[in-house]
Write an enzyme that holds these catalytic residues in place. Sequence first.
Site: not given
Length: 271
Positions: A83, A108, A159, A163, A195, A250-253
């Site tokens: 991942e 990571e 990420d 822009k 997302d 996850t918290s991001f989703e």
Amino acid sequence: MTPPTTPPPLHPARRDAGTTRRDVVSFVRRGERLTPSRRDSWDRLSPEYVLDPPRGERDTLPADGARLDLEEVFGRRAELVVEVGSGLGENIVAAATAHPERDHLGVEVYLPGLAQTLSRVEKADHPRNLRLLPLDAQRALPAMLPEASISELWVYFADPWPKARHHKRRLINPPFLDAVLPLLAPGGHLRLATDWAQYAHHMRRRLDDRPELELVHPDGPRPEGVSSDAVPEGMATTGWAPRYGGRVKTSFEAKGMQAGRLIWDLAYRRL
């Protein structure tokens, strides 16, 4: 002695002749202060779970010749799931716990994320089939892993760099794909989710053009519903994957869904 509130950097950065090579990267190193609980998890568990290869010109790059011997790292030979951008570890720890027959590598560079992952490792009763690599995936993985060594490669909620002037920083771009796709075994899967509709459109354009990949769900419909962000004109109506059963929320989703954005899943197979 009271431990310092801010741990030292993972490894000192190297510089050649007083200069540092500046590459376009998809991440930004944020502040690396740890809460006491994360610091405790890091101090106790990082020697066992966080890989520490020799570093090159920067602390996110491997030294020339550094390699990962997977059989030595995991103590066996098994399918490898990688991942990229494992974040706070919600997904990679759950996957390692649910699938002890596979080995899992989370890549990571964010120290608090690594420390939080270690906290999850402890709560999950220390799965033995998980390691963390604190390096730049694009530069480290092709240098340290042999070709066709990865069974599944996951990129979830990277990420989006919304822009236009930052689009070159998006992870799913030719330099990253050129680096990592040879590492996928024949028949291996690349799984992605975002997302951000604009980023989903960007990924389709970059990935559909790769001759070494094929869509796993060519007839899969786009996600249902109305998104709070603008869906680009020309967005593909088919080719989308259903939610992968091996991906936890996850918290991001959760933040994306709370903001009213749709979740776009993709799955490709290495030919």
